[in-house]
Enzyme design. Structure first.
Site, PDB file in Angstrom:
ATOM      1  N   HIS A 237       0.865  -1.173   0.000  1.00  0.00           N
ATOM      2  CA  HIS A 237       0.000   0.000   0.000  1.00  0.00           C
ATOM      3  C   HIS A 237       0.902   1.223   0.000  1.00  0.00           C
ATOM      4  CE1 HIS A 237      -3.037   2.901   1.227  1.00  0.00           C
ATOM      5  NE2 HIS A 237      -3.972   1.977   1.124  1.00  0.00           N
ATOM      6  N   ARG A 285      -2.629   1.418  -6.806  1.00  0.00           N
ATOM      7  CA  ARG A 285      -1.699   1.331  -5.675  1.00  0.00           C
ATOM      8  C   ARG A 285      -0.290   0.945  -6.091  1.00  0.00           C
ATOM      9  NH1 ARG A 285      -5.673  -1.437  -1.095  1.00  0.00           N
ATOM     10  NH2 ARG A 285      -6.812   0.483  -0.685  1.00  0.00           N
TER      11      ARG A 285
END
Lengths: 576, 248
Positions: A237, A285
């Protein structure tokens, strides 16, 4: 059975009590099955509780042009065409109904002005699609499912860890585990077993994942003869906390960017302009994580090695209302008021796209009677998951797994348990107590994490990956000499020792798959093979156990039917 | 980098005492980090319950220097470093081992509460201003710190007659849900014993989610109980207006 072990019998045994496990249990109960749910923690504490930003579902409450076709297209594009297209189709078609169902069970999402479920923008989604409750969507979801399941009457075995799946010939027969509280062993007999154990983040030191995320389900399935797929795709992330050290890795929700947060490097440059000028902060992401990592590596990082993420241009009241957890998290843990100044953020290990290979419609693994749903399963997300597609994944495929598991249980006779398998599972658990002055499970874990961070991180090379495999072999040998002290009562050292075994299996699968895939795609970036390779886009890496060894092969992705292919080229709607 | 001394309870419900551990302090360290240091370097079998380490799951509750807290949100630099920091398990629940307590009673109370039941033929429209107050209750992470400090449970052991603040918050979330069609005041009055609460607000003070437990949940629920059981006219008005049926 000789009565030596506490034994429980169910039609369907669900391992894991996050969103997928609870949704599976609810559906199996609705089919009239007797259902047991086993979880390593207390009920309601599973990792789903940490999900922040929202549930992706093309309800078109905010952007009228949205529909399942657009959601399907975004998911496949985000996954760099490696997704199981049938899963992506089912997911896009069913997620809206699953969200409405949650509302009918008592969940309270944030509202639009005309009283419907509010949806927000998120990375890689063409339209405003994420149904949310501020930045605590996962809590709302888990509490709703938990209350529903308790009311319907499932049996919950809390703080109980499964260490082996039991088989009757080729089919699943149950599971063996221990109670964390007193260390006693327990056997579950079941016609169907649903794995819903989540991911493997704890194999990396900087992670948003909780201690439970040790790849148990993937390792249990592999040991039981099931196949694993796409294991090279580990999502970092882009935004975890980087300072102070104790909070490193804690998630900073993508909703910050969804609500208008801007990323800058230390020179003040809005660097996403160089990486994805069209989508900027709301790129996928994989792209944003690599961008931040690259900025830091090239010397444009912040004081503590991250990037600045700034939402303070929005009114303070708005920030506190839409991002309350983030506001408190930074104020209390980092002395930063995010309504006044920027946060420092950097990549954190977050999600496993790969996992148990399942059939799209049924969530069935390659072992009869064994099902898998949620993060532990592979296929839906391909090479990179879009934010918000995880919670919808849990609901859609949790429900399908529970449904088919119950049907499977109805159609089969009770399996029989093999005392030999149970005895061997018990001996394996007791072995570390019999060794004295051996390796510490904590030291082994920390070495494993260091290895993965250094050698199997965001950017990979053949040399690093080969070195990682050698290290993993060494760690496996050392783990054979691991010893634990103390009693069997609530003994975290002992528990970690077992979790470590799962992690070692899974990281080997990750590393072998990463080595095999000689291209860069989605979350898998090879410095030595920086480009997308079309031939690799047509196949998945699949791993299975053959003669006690890990065997890797490439399996072609089935051709996408034309009616779906058309959707990928079609441009539709204003924001597309 | 300097050291701190932790005095951690070690033992079971039958026998136990605090044991001292020296822990090096890093910037921004929280108490849970210090406990993890003890586990990995000094006492591998130290029992601690935790999950997210981000204040979202409510697992790591303990009493730090006498104050009930989430150890993952309690920074070490809030304590004077020259004095030992005492960490004890929550007092209101039976100790299993070290800092881990048996909180299963809470799950039993929870089962008594009839869940959300939409009114018949309801249209699924709700407005933000109508759900704001319920969303406050739904922030609860079930850390059980409010149960731990409530003197009805902590000092008077009324576990059999009393549900505790956590479950008043849960009932408030259901009762004030704009589309709910069930009335739970009978349950509040008898099985959950809301009358035993004398609004000392200890629960509100320890809530890590800043839920105004007493003012926003318990007092309005007490008023509803009074309306329904002691003021039949008002009870009737409320019944007609909200169209709620009593829970069986």
């Amino acid at each position: 059975m000789n009565g030596k072990y506490e034994t429980h019998e169910h039609d369907v045994l669900v391992i894991g009590a996050g969103g997928a496990g609870l949704r599976a249990a609810i559906e199996a109960l609705a089919q009239g099955a007797s259902v047991g749910v086993v979880c390593k923690s207390l009920l309601g504490k599973a990792h789903t509780v940490m999900a922040e930003g929202g549930i992706a579902a093309a309800m078109a409450n905010v952007d009228e042009a949205d529909d399942w076709r657009a959601h399907f297209r975004d998911t496949i594009r985000g996954g760099k065409f490696l997704n199981n297209w049938r899963m992506a189709q089912i997911h896009a078609q069913e997620s809206s109904e699953r969200v409405r169902e949650l509302e009918q069970w008592g969940a309270l999402f944030d509202r639009t002005k005309d009283g419907r479920i509010l949806q927000r923008a998120f990375g890689g989604h063409t339209f405003k699609r994420l149904c949310h409750v501020g930045d605590r969507t996962g809590l709302e979801m888990i509490r709703t499912l938990q209350d529903r399941g308790v009311q319907m009457g499932f049996d919950v075995y809390m703080e109980c860890a499964i260490t082996r799946l039991l088989k009757d010939g080729d089919r699943l027969a149950g599971a063996f585990g221990y109670w964390r509280e007193n260390g006693r062993f327990v056997v579950f007999k079941a016609k169907s077993v649903v794995l819903a154990t989540g991911g493997i983040g704890k194999a990396w030191p900087i992670t948003s994942n909780s201690w439970e995320y040790t790849g148990d389900g993937m390792a249990l399935a592999y040991d039981a003869g099931a196949e694993l797929m796409d294991m090279e795709f580990v999502q970092f992330h882009p935004t975890g906390m980087v300072w102070p050290p104790g909070v490193q890795g804690i998630l900073v929700t993508e909703a910050v960017r969804g609500e208008g947060g801007i990323l800058r490097n230390k020179t003040g440059e809005r660097f996403m302009e160089r990486y994805d000028p069209k989508r900027m902060e709301l790129s996928t992401r994989d792209v944003v994580a690599r961008a931040i990592y690259t900025e830091v590596r090239e010397g444009r990082g912040t004081e503590h090695g991250g990037a600045y993420l700034d939402i303070s241009q929005k009114p303070a009241e708005y920030v506190k209302r839409k991002l309350p957890s983030m506001y408190h998290q930074f104020l209390e843990l980092a002395d930063v008021d995010i309504t006044k100044g920027p946060m420092e953020v950097g990549p954190t290990c977050h999600y496993m796209m790969g996992g148990v290979k399942v059939e799209a419609d049924t969530a069935a693994s390659t072992v009869p009677g064994l099902f898998a749903a949620g993060e532990v399963a592979a296929g839906l997300h391909g090479a990179n998951r879009l934010g918000g597609n995880s919670l919808s994944d849990l609901l859609v495929f949790g429900r399908r797994a529970g449904l088919v598991a119950a049907q499977h249980a109805k159609a089969t006779v009770a399996p029989s348990l093999d005392p030999g398998q149970i005895d061997s599972a018990e001996r394996a658990m007791l072995a570390p107590f019999e060794r004295k002055e051996g390796e510490s499970p904590y030291a082994l874990h920390s070495d494993l994490q260091e290895n993965m961070q250094k050698l199997v991180g965001i950017f990979r090379t053949e040399e690093d990956l080969r070195q990682a495999l050698t290290k993993i072999e060494e760690l496996k040998e050392r783990s054979q000499r691991m010893s634990v002290s103390g009693s069997r009562m609530f003994n975290p050292g002992w528990h970690l020792g077992r979790d470590l075994e799962s992690m070692l299996t899974v990281v080997e699968a990750v590393t072998r798959s990463a080595l095999a895939r000689q291209e860069s795609r989605g979350a898998h970036s090879r410095i030595d093979y920086p480009d997308l390779d079309l031939s690799w886009g047509k196949q998945n890496n699949v791993i299975a156990r053959k003669n006690e060894r890990m065997e890797l092969r490439q399996v072609p992705i089935p051709d996408m039917p034309e009616d779906l292919q058309v959707l990928l080229t079609e441009e539709k709607g204003s924001a597309a | 980098m300097s050291d701190a001394t932790l005095k951690i309870f070690r033992g079971t419900r039958e026998i136990g005492a605090t044991v001292d551990y020296r822990v090096p302090i890093a910037p921004g360290m929280v108490v849970l980090d210090a406990l993890h240091y003890v586990q990995s370097h000094l006492a591998p079998d130290l029992a601690v319950r935790w999950n997210c380490k981000a204040g979202k799951c409510g697992s790591c509750s303990a009493e730090v220097n006498g104050r009930p807290r989430l150890t993952c949100k309690t920074r070490m630099d809030t304590f004077p470093q020259d004095k030992p920091i005492t960490i004890l398990p929550m007092k209101s629940f039976p100790v299993i081992k070290d800092l881990v307590t048996d909180v299963s009673w809470n799950y039993k109370v929870n089962k008594k509460i009839p869940p959300f039941q939409p009114r018949a033929g309801v249209e699924w429209r709700m407005y933000q201003e109508d759900i704001d107050r319920v969303q406050e209750f739904r922030k609860c992470i079930e850390c059980f710190l409010c149960q731990n400090v409530c003197h009805v449970l902590r000092d008077h052991d009324k576990q059999e007659q009393f549900g505790g603040p956590r479950f008043f918050v849960r009932v408030a979330g259901l009762e004030m849900h704009p589309l709910d069609g069930l009335q739970r005041t009978g349950l509040l009055k008898t099985e959950l014993g809301i009358g035993l609460c004398n609004i000392t607000k200890c629960c509100t003070e320890v809530c890590p989610e800043d839920i105004h437990i007493t003012d926003n949940a318990i007092i309005p629920l007490k008023e509803r109980v009074v309306d329904d059981f002691y003021d039949p006219l008002l009870g009737l008005v409320r019944k007609i207006r909200n169209a709620k049926e009593p829970a069986k």
